[in-house]
Design an enzyme around this catalytic site. Structure first.
Site, PDB file in Angstrom:
ATOM      1  N   ALA A 134      36.363-100.256  20.941  1.00  0.00           N
ATOM      2  CA  ALA A 134      35.074-100.773  20.457  1.00  0.00           C
ATOM      3  C   ALA A 134      33.922-100.596  21.424  1.00  0.00           C
ATOM      4  CB  ALA A 134      35.204-102.252  20.079  1.00  0.00           C
ATOM      5  N   GLU A 135      34.052 -99.681  22.386  1.00  0.00           N
ATOM      6  CA  GLU A 135      32.997 -99.521  23.388  1.00  0.00           C
ATOM      7  C   GLU A 135      32.680-100.850  24.061  1.00  0.00           C
ATOM      8  OE1 GLU A 135      33.701 -96.591  21.151  1.00  0.00           O
ATOM      9  OE2 GLU A 135      32.146 -97.687  20.087  1.00  0.00           O
ATOM     10  N   GLU A 193      44.095 -98.491  16.773  1.00  0.00           N
ATOM     11  CA  GLU A 193      44.160 -97.080  17.160  1.00  0.00           C
ATOM     12  C   GLU A 193      45.333 -96.823  18.117  1.00  0.00           C
ATOM     13  OE1 GLU A 193      39.555 -95.664  16.675  1.00  0.00           O
ATOM     14  OE2 GLU A 193      40.101 -96.691  18.512  1.00  0.00           O
ATOM     15  N   GLU A 298      38.383 -97.066   9.574  1.00  0.00           N
ATOM     16  CA  GLU A 298      37.162 -96.811  10.334  1.00  0.00           C
ATOM     17  C   GLU A 298      36.686 -95.429   9.943  1.00  0.00           C
ATOM     18  OE1 GLU A 298      36.764 -97.108  14.607  1.00  0.00           O
ATOM     19  OE2 GLU A 298      38.107 -98.829  14.671  1.00  0.00           O
ATOM     20  N   TYR A 364      23.938 -97.925  17.617  1.00  0.00           N
ATOM     21  CA  TYR A 364      24.927 -97.014  17.055  1.00  0.00           C
ATOM     22  C   TYR A 364      24.351 -96.053  16.010  1.00  0.00           C
ATOM     23  CZ  TYR A 364      29.886 -95.790  16.725  1.00  0.00           C
ATOM     24  OH  TYR A 364      31.091 -95.141  16.830  1.00  0.00           O
TER      25      TYR A 364
END
Length: 1009
Positions: A134-135, A193, A298, A364
């Site tokens: 998620a950065e 992920e 996603e 984003y």
């Protein structure tokens, strides 16, 4: 569903698996089928209360907007798109800053988030990790995980034990908010992920035992809804039926994947790489998970931008409305029944919460901007697509048919995918350029099989147009609540059956030719506009037209066809009335809900009836017409927000028409340069009398960190509990007289920097570049006096901890601080080190703003960033005058705001680029607003220079405390340039003013140094 899959599912529902991890016996339920019956699914779609739903979801993280009262605003803007679900991550590091102490209060509480979702009618997909990526700093992992020896994201006993407290608490909160308890949570994702590995992995990879442990933590906390997965690429890992060494223990209920087909090259926003558009989604899914619907958990909705990038406007241009038309419709052509757009609203990486690869903004390039505006065209395009699916329940049982060039059109340059009605007569066709990168338009005709035979379309004449980088829906035998739309080349926005009529709204691109046909014995009558050619033949009523900006309305019996151009359709909304049963404000099947269709400009949030009055709530940024189609027969007055409107009623369509007036407010903002600024030296450590006895002694001679020690004692900050913000080191030694150079290797993540002093003498800085996360630098020292005591002061920026996306290397453990040093030929052991970060480290002081907000600079340790600091005896100083030598300055001021009520006014603090005779000035600055760190500005790296701060952090009707930390990394000092507070376009809004986020004032901190 194949028989083998049915049998295996029954077996899984009844089966429990006993396994041992870390000495613990576990009993794992295989899926949710035996636990609840509200959320179910098959190979076609998700079902809620037995009704099929298309899951159109957007990603939104509450921790990136620390004003709980604004969460409803974001939910309503997502709902207004036609979406019905939001997916959210949980940032573990914000909730368990101190091992074993979970704290989720105030801006970190989840109950207000759940309540706001329910009020807006948005279901939730919960993704608590424990790993999220998620950065976010550490990928969501708290920094203290750097001290455990076991591999992260594996069955290592110390790692699993470290997750237990967090998972028990967050999953219990999620469990209470499940739909089974009247809440909005319908799906939960274990881990995230879990797709790639490198090197040796404890337990192997993928590890069913590890994944089942995470599932068990969730089930033990009371989670009963189905589990979904998010494979970073379609490998089928833990899909139903997937086995690892004969075990299916890790498998989820609903397998899903994610995809970012254009990557993150915001520097080239018009480039669509060849091969980016998948043509194998459907066939791959049928091989990997045929018993579940195709789920894209996603899918790219924007892109992150790195330090030194070109800014998020470029990312919005990369993932723009054209991308949505081509790539999203390609997903629908693969029969995707769950599409989660990452991100729909990005927000802000405030308070050191982001990863080192990005800066403060997490805009984003999303449909909803960081300051919550919806002015990007991609928002409106998404609304068109979502509302079509919201109005098309027959899509949820389609079978993917032929996908080919030329088969359904007369052009080999047009690629068409056929979606066949499965139990319904409706068929769908998705057309695009065979070369999806094509930027020029082409013309074509359709050859489609309908209930009236094979037809060449348009029948009346003309050709269809497919513009460059475009894709379209065409339908045949589409049910309009009992009326059959035989075909339409124009795309459908929505349709609705009202008391005595049915309304169909279609649209097309500029100057396109379109045609539709309705099975009807009634002739067409144009009741608004001109230019529609009509023909009745063989039980069909055919309409043919060229798209213009003038709306056209045609009556065919009790069907009214509204013909729009796409730009006009952007201003249409379909708010639903709240139901009184279990569905409440949530979106149900189009035939089971009541709505109105509204043209109203910027935003329509909700609709309700009070007495005989129809109330529509929304936002305005300009004076616009309002038109209401399908006003309930029991209403006779119209209100928009607080305003009662006079209106006219069309005698044919029954449409209400009026005008929504907008008056821009007068805004008066303070000039930041003229505030009564106060100054404090933020680096008192340079004083010859400074006492660092309270600092942490760097005395660990070993470390669990996998990075090999190159120093006598560890200087890794996380070994001592300092994980975020600026780090400071003090190295004491006695000179031998032979020290002429000092070599030092530091690490702080991308775009970090360091500065070095010997006693009070500035030695030099590494100002940082965008891609460098570590630096080895050699500095020349002045002549040292033999036998004299000296101290190095090293200031190191920490831009966040690395993520841990690949399992095995444990990149999250990449240390921060000093990795190595050498002082001439003098032994390393001659220097004894102390260090500090935020006051208290993991026993952090400010529980309100969380464990990551503060770093190690003096003013932060003292708490001077909070309101009402003890500034009475501070000297005057202005950040635009700055300091004349290398160092760190702390500037503080306060100001009042009086923003007109009833308006949502975006505000941002803007920094001008400072240059010198030698080029761009080397400095970095931190922005503090009422104690919250809301910006890290790096003048020589960029790109961010504008820092939005929301209402609720800023008091729009009172006093605010502002602070700036200015770190000059050059000998002649630094200053800010054009530091201003700026407003965006005010929006007249129906939302309630948000309450202030808690902002405790300064109080003297015990033990502060």
């Amino acid at each position: 569903m194949k028989l083998s899959n049915i049998l295996s599912l029954f077996a899984l529902a009844a089966e429990a698996v006993a396994l041992s991890i870390g000495g613990k016996q576990m009993h794992v339920e295989r899926d949710s089928d035996t636990l609840q019956n509200i959320v179910t699914y098959d190979e076609h779609s998700l079902k809620i209360y037995g009704e099929r739903v298309f899951v159109f979801s957007g990603e939104f993280h509450p921790y990136r907007l620390p004003v709980p009262d604004l969460w409803l605003d974001v939910f309503q803007k997502i709902k207004a798109l036609g979406f019905n679900v939001v997916s959210f991550y949980v940032h573990w590091a914000l909730l368990e800053g101190e091992p074993g102490k979970y704290l989720a209060d105030g801006v970190f509480a989840f109950e207000p988030f759940f309540d706001a979702a329910k009020q807006a009618g948005i279901y939730l997909i919960a993704r608590p990790g424990p790993y999220i990526n998620a950065e976010s700093s550490g990928g969501g992992f708290p920094g203290w995980l750097q001290r455990i020896k076991g591999q992260l994201r594996t069955r290592a006993p110390d790692f699993l034990a470290a997750t237990d407290n967090y998972m028990a608490n967050i999953c219990a909160s999620i469990a209470k908010a499940q739909i089974t308890n009247g809440g909005p949570v319908i799906l939960v994702q274990p881990e995230n992920e879990y797709t790639g590995s490198s090197g040796t992995v404890t337990g192997g990879f993928p590890d069913a035992d590890y994944f089942s442990y995470v599932k068990k933590q969730m089930r033990d906390a009371g989670i009963v809804v189905p589990f979904i997965s998010n494979d970073a690429s379609p490998k089928g890992i833990f899909a139903p039926g997937f086995t690892v060494n004969g075990s299916t223990a890790g498998n989820v209920d609903i397998y899903g994947v994610d995809s970012y087909p254009l990557g993150f090259d915001c520097a080239h926003p018009s480039t669509w790489p060849s091969g980016a558009l998948s043509t194998s989604w459907h066939s791959t899914h049928e091989k990997q998970s045929p018993s579940t619907f195709f789920s894209l958990n996603e899918y790219q909705g924007g892109a992150f931008d790195p330090w030194g990038g070109l800014g998020f406007a470029q990312c919005a241009a990369l993932i723009n409305h054209e991308f949505e038309r081509v790539f999203y419709k390609n997903n629908f052509a693969a029969a995707a029944a769950l599409l989660n757009i990452y991100m729909i609203y990005g927000g802000t990486n405030w308070g050191n919460s982001g990863h080192p690869g990005g800066y403060t903004s997490y805009d984003y390039g999303s449909s909803i901007t960081e300051n919550r505006e919806i002015t990007r065209e991609k928002y409106s395009q998404m609304k068109l697509e979502a509302n079509f699916l919201k109005a098309s329940p027959s899509f949820l049982t389609v079978s993917v048919g032929t996908a080919a060039t030329g088969t359904f059109t007369d052009s080999s340059s047009v690629f068409t995918t056929q979606l066949l009605g499965n139990g319904t007569a409706s068929n769908f066709y998705v057309v695009r350029h065979s070369d999806f990168q094509q930027t020029t338009a082409l013309t074509y005709k359709l050859n489609l099989n309908t209930s009236q035979g094979v037809l060449s379309i348009p029948q009346i004449g003309g050709s269809l147009t497919l513009s460059g980088r475009d894709s379209k829906w065409h339908v045949t035998d589409y049910d309009l609540g009992g009326t059959t739309l035989l075909y339409s080349t124009a795309e459908i926005f929505t349709w609705k059956k009202f008391d005595k009529k049915t309304v169909l709204v279609v649209y097309g691109g500029p100057n396109e030719q379109h045609e539709l046909s309705v099975l009807s014995s009634s002739e067409a009558k144009q009741v608004e506009g001109t230019g529609v050619t009509a023909k009745s033949t063989a039980g069909q009523t055919i309409l043919n037209w060229k798209v213009s900006s003038t709306r056209q309305v045609v009556e065919i019996g009790d069907l009214f066809v509204y013909i729009l151009d796409r730009n006009t359709a952007y201003n249409y909304w379909v708010p639903d009335f709240v139901r009184t049963d279990n569905w409440g404000a949530y979106t149900s099947n189009i035939e089971n809900r009541t709505s109105v269709i509204v043209q109203a400009g910027y935003l329509v949030r909700s609709v309700y009836i009070k007495g005989t009055a129809l109330h529509i709530d929304g936002d305005l940024n300009a004076t616009v017409p309002i038109k209401v189609i399908g006003a309930p027969s029991n209403t006779n007055t119209l209100h928009f927000n607080s305003l009662k409107l006079s209106f006219t009623t069309d005698p044919v369509t029954g449409e209400w028409s009026s005008t929504l007036p907008y008056t821009a407010p007068t805004l008066t903002l303070p000039s930041l340069s003229t505030l009564d600024w106060k100054y404090v030296d933020n680096l008192p450590e340079l004083s010859p009398t400074y006492d660092d006895s309270a600092w942490t002694t760097a005395d660990h001679t070993s470390t669990n960190n996998p990075t090999t020690l190159l120093t006598p004692t560890s200087l890794y900050s996380s070994d001592y509990g300092y994980h975020n913000g600026v780090l400071l080191y003090r190295g004491h030694f006695t000179a031998t007289g032979n020290e002429s150079t000092f070599l030092i290797t530091t690490q702080g993540g991308s775009a970090y920097g360091h500065s070095l002093w010997l006693n009070s003498t500035y030695i030099g800085s590494w100002a940082g570049i965008d891609k460098a996360s570590a630096k080895t630098a050699t500095y020349t020292l002045p002549n040292l006096v033999t036998g004299k005591n000296y101290v190095f002061t090293v200031v190191i920026d920490n831009n966040g901890l690395d993520e841990n996306w690949v399992v095995g290397p444990d990149e999250m453990k990449n240390p921060r601080g000093i990795l190595n040093y050498a002082i001439g030929s003098t032994p390393q052991s001659a220097i004894t080190w102390k260090l500090t970060g935020n006051l208290g480290g993991e026993q952090y002081i400010d529980k309100t703003r969380g464990p990551l907000n503060e770093g190690g600079l003096f003013a932060e340790r003292q708490g001077y960033t909070a309101p009402y600091p003890p500034n009475h005896n501070w000297v005057a100083g202005n950040p635009e005058k700055g300091i004349d030598k290398a160092g760190v300055a702390f500037y503080q001021a306060d100001f009042k705001l009086d923003i007109p009520r009833g308006y949502d006014v975006p505000l941002s603090f803007d920094f001008g680029n400072t240059t010198t005779s030698n080029g761009t000035a080397n400095y970095r600055a931190q922005l503090w607003v009422n104690g919250y760190q809301f910006g890290k500005y790096v003048n020589n790296v960029g790109p961010q220079s504008s820092f939005p701060v929301p209402q609720g952090i800023l008091d729009y009707h009172g006093q605010n405390w502002l602070a700036v930390e200015l770190w000059a990394q050059q000998a002649d000092g630094a200053r800010l340039t054009n530091f201003t507070l700026k407003a965006g376009t005010p929006v007249w809004t129906s939302i309630d003013e948000p309450k202030m986020a808690p902002r405790p004032s300064y109080s003297k901190r015990a033990g502060a140094y």
